[in-house]
Design a protein around this motif. Structure first.
Motif, short mmCIF file in Angstrom:
data_model
loop_
_atom_site.label_atom_id
_atom_site.label_comp_id
_atom_site.label_asym_id
_atom_site.label_seq_id
_atom_site.Cartn_x
_atom_site.Cartn_y
_atom_site.Cartn_z
N ALA A 56 0.76 -1.14 0.17
CA ALA A 56 -0.01 -0.01 0.07
C ALA A 56 0.88 1.39 -0.05
O ALA A 56 0.58 2.23 -0.85
N SER A 57 1.80 1.23 0.96
CA SER A 57 2.73 2.28 0.86
C SER A 57 3.47 2.66 -0.35
O SER A 57 3.55 3.68 -1.15
N SER A 58 4.07 1.47 -1.01
CA SER A 58 4.67 1.59 -2.46
C SER A 58 3.90 1.94 -3.49
O SER A 58 4.16 2.77 -4.28
N GLY A 59 2.52 1.61 -3.41
CA GLY A 59 1.56 2.27 -4.38
C GLY A 59 1.33 3.79 -4.31
O GLY A 59 1.30 4.53 -5.38
N MET A 111 2.68 11.28 -10.67
CA MET A 111 2.14 12.73 -10.67
C MET A 111 3.24 13.93 -10.90
O MET A 111 3.21 14.86 -11.36
N ILE A 112 4.38 13.64 -10.25
CA ILE A 112 5.50 14.65 -10.40
C ILE A 112 5.95 14.45 -11.93
O ILE A 112 6.06 15.37 -12.43
N GLU A 113 5.87 13.14 -12.65
CA GLU A 113 6.38 13.20 -13.92
C GLU A 113 5.11 13.60 -14.68
O GLU A 113 5.42 14.44 -15.77
N THR A 114 3.93 13.52 -14.56
CA THR A 114 2.83 14.21 -15.43
C THR A 114 2.53 15.66 -15.01
O THR A 114 2.27 16.32 -16.02
N GLY A 115 3.12 16.00 -13.93
CA GLY A 115 2.67 17.40 -13.69
C GLY A 115 1.35 17.81 -13.05
O GLY A 115 0.51 16.90 -12.91
N PRO A 116 1.12 18.78 -12.49
CA PRO A 116 -0.26 19.30 -12.00
C PRO A 116 -1.20 19.24 -13.25
O PRO A 116 -1.27 19.40 -14.16
N SER A 123 -6.76 14.54 -19.53
CA SER A 123 -5.97 14.63 -18.31
C SER A 123 -6.04 13.04 -17.67
O SER A 123 -4.99 12.63 -17.22
N ALA A 124 -7.32 12.48 -17.71
CA ALA A 124 -7.57 11.46 -16.92
C ALA A 124 -6.53 10.13 -17.54
O ALA A 124 -5.87 9.04 -17.03
N LEU A 125 -6.61 10.00 -19.08
CA LEU A 125 -6.07 9.30 -19.81
C LEU A 125 -4.73 9.34 -19.74
O LEU A 125 -3.80 8.32 -19.54
N VAL A 126 -3.75 10.56 -19.48
CA VAL A 126 -2.51 10.77 -19.39
C VAL A 126 -2.07 10.28 -17.92
O VAL A 126 -1.04 9.49 -17.74
N VAL A 127 -2.81 10.45 -17.08
CA VAL A 127 -2.53 9.67 -15.52
C VAL A 127 -2.64 8.42 -15.68
O VAL A 127 -1.74 7.52 -15.07
N GLY A 176 2.01 1.27 -11.92
CA GLY A 176 2.56 0.26 -11.02
C GLY A 176 2.14 0.33 -9.42
O GLY A 176 1.97 -0.36 -8.72
N GLY A 177 1.44 1.85 -9.40
CA GLY A 177 0.96 2.06 -8.01
C GLY A 177 -0.36 1.25 -7.85
O GLY A 177 -0.82 0.47 -6.96
N LEU A 178 -1.29 1.08 -9.16
CA LEU A 178 -2.43 0.41 -8.96
C LEU A 178 -1.91 -1.07 -8.62
O LEU A 178 -2.83 -1.56 -8.07
N ILE A 179 -1.00 -1.68 -9.21
CA ILE A 179 -0.68 -2.99 -9.23
C ILE A 179 -0.33 -3.39 -7.68
O ILE A 179 -0.72 -4.27 -7.03
N CYS A 180 0.48 -2.51 -7.14
CA CYS A 180 0.84 -2.50 -5.67
C CYS A 180 -0.45 -2.47 -4.98
O CYS A 180 -0.49 -3.14 -3.72
N TYR A 181 -1.32 -1.70 -5.26
CA TYR A 181 -2.66 -1.48 -4.40
C TYR A 181 -3.57 -2.77 -4.55
O TYR A 181 -4.09 -3.46 -3.47
N GLY A 182 -3.25 -3.42 -5.66
CA GLY A 182 -4.18 -4.63 -5.85
C GLY A 182 -3.69 -5.74 -4.98
O GLY A 182 -4.26 -6.33 -4.50
N LEU A 183 -2.22 -5.85 -5.04
CA LEU A 183 -1.56 -6.64 -4.12
C LEU A 183 -1.65 -6.59 -2.87
O LEU A 183 -1.81 -7.31 -1.92
N SER A 184 -1.64 -5.25 -2.33
CA SER A 184 -1.99 -4.82 -1.03
C SER A 184 -3.37 -5.33 -0.41
O SER A 184 -3.56 -6.05 0.51
N THR A 185 -4.39 -5.22 -1.49
CA THR A 185 -5.88 -5.76 -1.15
C THR A 185 -5.68 -7.30 -0.99
O THR A 185 -6.39 -7.75 -0.03
N VAL A 186 -5.04 -7.94 -1.73
CA VAL A 186 -4.98 -9.50 -1.63
C VAL A 186 -4.53 -9.93 -0.10
O VAL A 186 -4.95 -10.73 0.63
N PHE A 187 -3.21 -9.14 0.04
CA PHE A 187 -2.64 -9.44 1.38
C PHE A 187 -3.56 -9.18 2.63
O PHE A 187 -3.81 -9.68 3.78
#
Length: 118
Positions: A14-17, A25-30, A38-42, A50-61
């Motif tokens: 979860a923290s890694s996500g 978001m730093i890479e994408t900019g404000p 904007s939604a597609l760029v994000v 990668g963050g979404l994948i981490c959150y998915g794994l967090s949910t499994v655990f």
């Protein structure tokens, strides 16, 4: 596997996500608007994915943890994400750390220790 190990793995994912989302978001900019573009760029940013994948794994655990322990025991460990992200933000993003924030993070850690011992 020990329930504390399972919980901590979930918390680390979860923290890694969150950290990966911040990098994305730093890479994408404000975001100046909530447009489809904007939604597609994000959503297409590899760090965000990668963050979404981490959150998915967090949910499994998390679900494994909930299947093996009481919610009242498992849930307070979410507070550790605040501490992990606090430390990672200082190291990775050079965010400022005040003595008050350090005190607050220490109280969270102390609370988790009391929870585990109790």
């Amino acid at each position: 596997m020990n329930i504390l190990v399972i919980i901590l793995i979930g918390i680390l994912f979860a923290s890694s996500g969150q950290i990966l989302w911040k990098i994305g978001m730093i890479e994408t900019g404000p975001l100046s608007s909530l447009s489809l573009h904007s939604a597609l760029v994000v959503v297409m940013n590899p760090w965000v994915i990668g963050g979404l994948i981490c959150y998915g794994l967090s949910t499994v655990f998390w679900l494994i943890s909930l299947s093996r322990a009481d919610l009242s025991f498992v849930y307070p460990f979410i507070a550790l994400t605040f501490v992990i992200i606090f430390i990672a933000s200082a190291i990775l993003f050079h965010e400022s750390i005040s003595i008050t924030r350090i005190f607050g993070a220490s109280i969270i850690v102390l609370g988790i220790i009391v929870l585990v011992k109790g």
